[in-house]
Design an enzyme around this catalytic site. Sequence first.
Site, PDB file in Angstrom:
ATOM      1  N   LYS A   1       2.425   7.015   4.802  1.00 15.05           N
ATOM      2  CA  LYS A   1       1.712   5.738   4.719  1.00 15.05           C
ATOM      3  C   LYS A   1       1.164   5.303   6.082  1.00 15.05           C
ATOM      4  O   LYS A   1       0.752   4.162   6.261  1.00 15.05           O
ATOM      5  CB  LYS A   1       2.634   4.653   4.152  1.00 15.05           C
ATOM      6  CG  LYS A   1       3.126   4.969   2.739  1.00 15.05           C
ATOM      7  CD  LYS A   1       4.114   3.920   2.253  1.00 15.05           C
ATOM      8  CE  LYS A   1       4.885   4.412   1.044  1.00 15.05           C
ATOM      9  NZ  LYS A   1       5.984   3.501   0.678  1.00 15.05           N
TER      10      LYS A   1
ATOM     11  N   PRO B   1       0.825  -1.215   0.000  1.00 17.86           N
ATOM     12  CA  PRO B   1       0.000   0.000   0.000  1.00 17.86           C
ATOM     13  C   PRO B   1       0.865   1.274   0.000  1.00 17.86           C
ATOM     14  O   PRO B   1       1.822   1.372   0.758  1.00 17.86           O
ATOM     15  CB  PRO B   1      -0.801  -0.101   1.302  1.00 17.86           C
ATOM     16  CG  PRO B   1      -0.723  -1.535   1.690  1.00 17.86           C
ATOM     17  CD  PRO B   1       0.570  -2.053   1.159  1.00 17.86           C
ATOM     18  N   GLU B   2       0.532   2.200  -0.885  1.00 20.63           N
ATOM     19  CA  GLU B   2       1.217   3.483  -0.943  1.00 20.63           C
ATOM     20  C   GLU B   2       0.196   4.566  -0.575  1.00 20.63           C
ATOM     21  O   GLU B   2      -0.913   4.252  -0.143  1.00 20.63           O
ATOM     22  CB  GLU B   2       1.791   3.705  -2.349  1.00 20.63           C
ATOM     23  CG  GLU B   2       2.759   2.592  -2.773  1.00 20.63           C
ATOM     24  CD  GLU B   2       3.319   2.774  -4.177  1.00 20.63           C
ATOM     25  OE1 GLU B   2       3.326   3.900  -4.686  1.00 20.63           O
ATOM     26  OE2 GLU B   2       3.739   1.769  -4.774  1.00 20.63           O
TER      27      GLU B   2
ATOM     28  N   HIS C   1      -5.469 -14.978   9.292  1.00 21.14           N
ATOM     29  CA  HIS C   1      -4.525 -13.852   9.232  1.00 21.14           C
ATOM     30  C   HIS C   1      -5.020 -12.609   9.961  1.00 21.14           C
ATOM     31  O   HIS C   1      -4.490 -11.530   9.763  1.00 21.14           O
ATOM     32  CB  HIS C   1      -4.197 -13.536   7.772  1.00 21.14           C
ATOM     33  CG  HIS C   1      -3.550 -14.696   7.066  1.00 21.14           C
ATOM     34  ND1 HIS C   1      -2.289 -15.138   7.393  1.00 21.14           N
ATOM     35  CD2 HIS C   1      -3.999 -15.517   6.082  1.00 21.14           C
ATOM     36  CE1 HIS C   1      -1.981 -16.184   6.626  1.00 21.14           C
ATOM     37  NE2 HIS C   1      -2.999 -16.429   5.822  1.00 21.14           N
TER      38      HIS C   1
ATOM     39  N   ARG D   1      14.857  -1.269  -6.147  1.00 18.17           N
ATOM     40  CA  ARG D   1      13.562  -1.623  -6.724  1.00 18.17           C
ATOM     41  C   ARG D   1      13.626  -1.754  -8.239  1.00 18.17           C
ATOM     42  O   ARG D   1      14.411  -1.082  -8.902  1.00 18.17           O
ATOM     43  CB  ARG D   1      12.512  -0.556  -6.373  1.00 18.17           C
ATOM     44  CG  ARG D   1      12.393  -0.244  -4.895  1.00 18.17           C
ATOM     45  CD  ARG D   1      12.019  -1.430  -4.034  1.00 18.17           C
ATOM     46  NE  ARG D   1      10.723  -2.003  -4.391  1.00 18.17           N
ATOM     47  CZ  ARG D   1       9.558  -1.551  -3.941  1.00 18.17           C
ATOM     48  NH1 ARG D   1       9.519  -0.524  -3.120  1.00 18.17           N
ATOM     49  NH2 ARG D   1       8.419  -2.129  -4.297  1.00 18.17           N
TER      50      ARG D   1
END
Length: 303
Positions: free
Chosen positions: A72, A2-3, A123, A293
Amino acid sequence: MPELPEVETIRRQLQRSLPRRKIKSVFVYLDKMVKAGPGKISNIKSGSKKFSAVFAAGLRNRTITKVERRAKYLIIKLTGRRNLLVHLRMSGQLIYLPKKDLKNPLALSMAKTAIKQTLPGKHTHVEFIFSNGDKLFYNDTRQFGHLRLVNDKEMRDVFAAHQLGPEPLTLKLKEFSAIIKKHSNKRAKDFLLNQSVLAGIGNIYADESLFASKISPLRKVGKLKPAQQKLLFASIRKVLKKAIALGGSSIEYFLMTNGDSGSFANEHLVYGKAGQPCPVCGRPLKSQKIGSRTSVFCAYCQK
Ligand SMILES: [Zn+2]
């Protein structure tokens, strides 16, 4: 992962459901998800059963007032000047279910093999129960995320410790150009990914913003002409805003708070598309490791 747009999507949805909700009880099923400090809320070691009990007791009977975001981080503000900070990292999810929907099974990943389940599931690591019977679940398959309960000063310390840069959506062009000047030697991709330069942009939105502005990820930002700086600035804003409007990018685990997936992944032009034709010139998109990256870009269109 998630960004900014994904976290902002969650923030907007939680801001509709959480304010005025009173926390009745909190269950921590996996102690390591709850972190302390950097200032301590107690002297008990974080990650222990005892620490989770302190965390749960610190939340009990508090009422949520507002949900904010910094980079974030989600900031769930509570009465008594407490803040619940949530960082989703790789695969964290916050699912809010009104009492009437608690029996509805949900698929918790984008995998075709994902089995629908009711929550709390395998989870689910933290569960919040509100006085009206609604529940909030923190799920995290890879377990890299974390939750912290901090006061205002401790929250500022967390952000200072991470040297979070300015928010790209509230920044002015003039400030953006000043940042470029300060970091003139950085390659465009490194510049966008560095959280102390700009906060909240990760691999997806860096690649998409650079493609939209026709700038190579390898280009030193100091070499960008004023018109290119302006275009990059506008592209970042446009890409982030469109992603927020579409509920973010659901690739592996990211889900909205009702369990639905965001649809911006359908709009990706280059991210995850190495080898596929460039949507502008048709040449194959290139993939190259820059920093740590993998970047995907068109070596012909992006200069
Ligand atoms: Zn191209």
